[in-house]
Design an enzyme around this catalytic site. Sequence first.
Site, short mmCIF file in Angstrom:
data_model
loop_
_atom_site.label_atom_id
_atom_site.label_comp_id
_atom_site.label_asym_id
_atom_site.label_seq_id
_atom_site.Cartn_x
_atom_site.Cartn_y
_atom_site.Cartn_z
N GLN A 46 37.98 17.78 21.97
CA GLN A 46 37.37 17.34 21.00
C GLN A 46 36.35 16.18 21.15
OE1 GLN A 46 40.91 17.60 17.67
NE2 GLN A 46 40.02 15.67 17.88
N LYS A 72 41.36 9.68 26.96
CA LYS A 72 40.25 9.65 26.08
C LYS A 72 39.08 8.82 27.09
CE LYS A 72 42.81 8.29 21.78
NZ LYS A 72 42.93 6.98 20.78
N HIS A 119 45.45 3.19 23.03
CA HIS A 119 44.24 2.67 22.90
C HIS A 119 43.88 1.97 21.51
CE1 HIS A 119 39.75 3.79 21.70
NE2 HIS A 119 39.69 2.89 22.68
N TYR A 132 34.31 9.23 20.91
CA TYR A 132 35.29 9.60 22.09
C TYR A 132 35.29 11.31 22.56
CZ TYR A 132 37.92 6.22 19.18
OH TYR A 132 38.16 5.22 18.29
#
Length: 176
Positions: A46, A72, A119, A132
């Site tokens: 993603q 990430k 995060h 991201y």
Amino acid sequence: MIFEEIFIKGSFVVDLKQIGDSRGFFARAFCEKEFKEMGISSSITQGNLSRTSLKGSIRGMHFQTAPFEEMKAVRCIKGSFFDVVLDLRKDSPTYCKWFGIELSAENHRMLIIPEGCAHGFQTLENNTEAFYLVSKEYSQQHDSGVRWNDSAFGINWPLEVSEISIKDQQFKDYII
């Protein structure tokens, strides 16, 4: 890309290796081969974009539980923010330690947050945008987090908090 591993194992600050001329510069922002060589998950599933309107806002501290733990790779594409990685891996020598760095549209830096770490970030300017790359798809049932101001971690946010979601405020105290 220029990778600098920080003291939290598997977390990196990544600078662009710029090739410039009179027009500006070109740089590789992601490379599967280079991520693999550094031991970073290169399975990107993603790409996410967030926009935060108000300076001082906090988003975080978020992570996903197994089996949806995610890496990430975070970059600021507009404005600036103070980005934080928090190690929640119980077998890690840096368990409950955090690292923060300013990411901005100007410095083009990226922070790699490894699986098992939380995060979050605080915006340093109004109308800031973050992009991201993540290694697992979002799973609502595995969505979790720790409170941004939990004394178990002692994160030093640079600004007074102007806004934070109700969800992020309601995370319980973390038990070490």
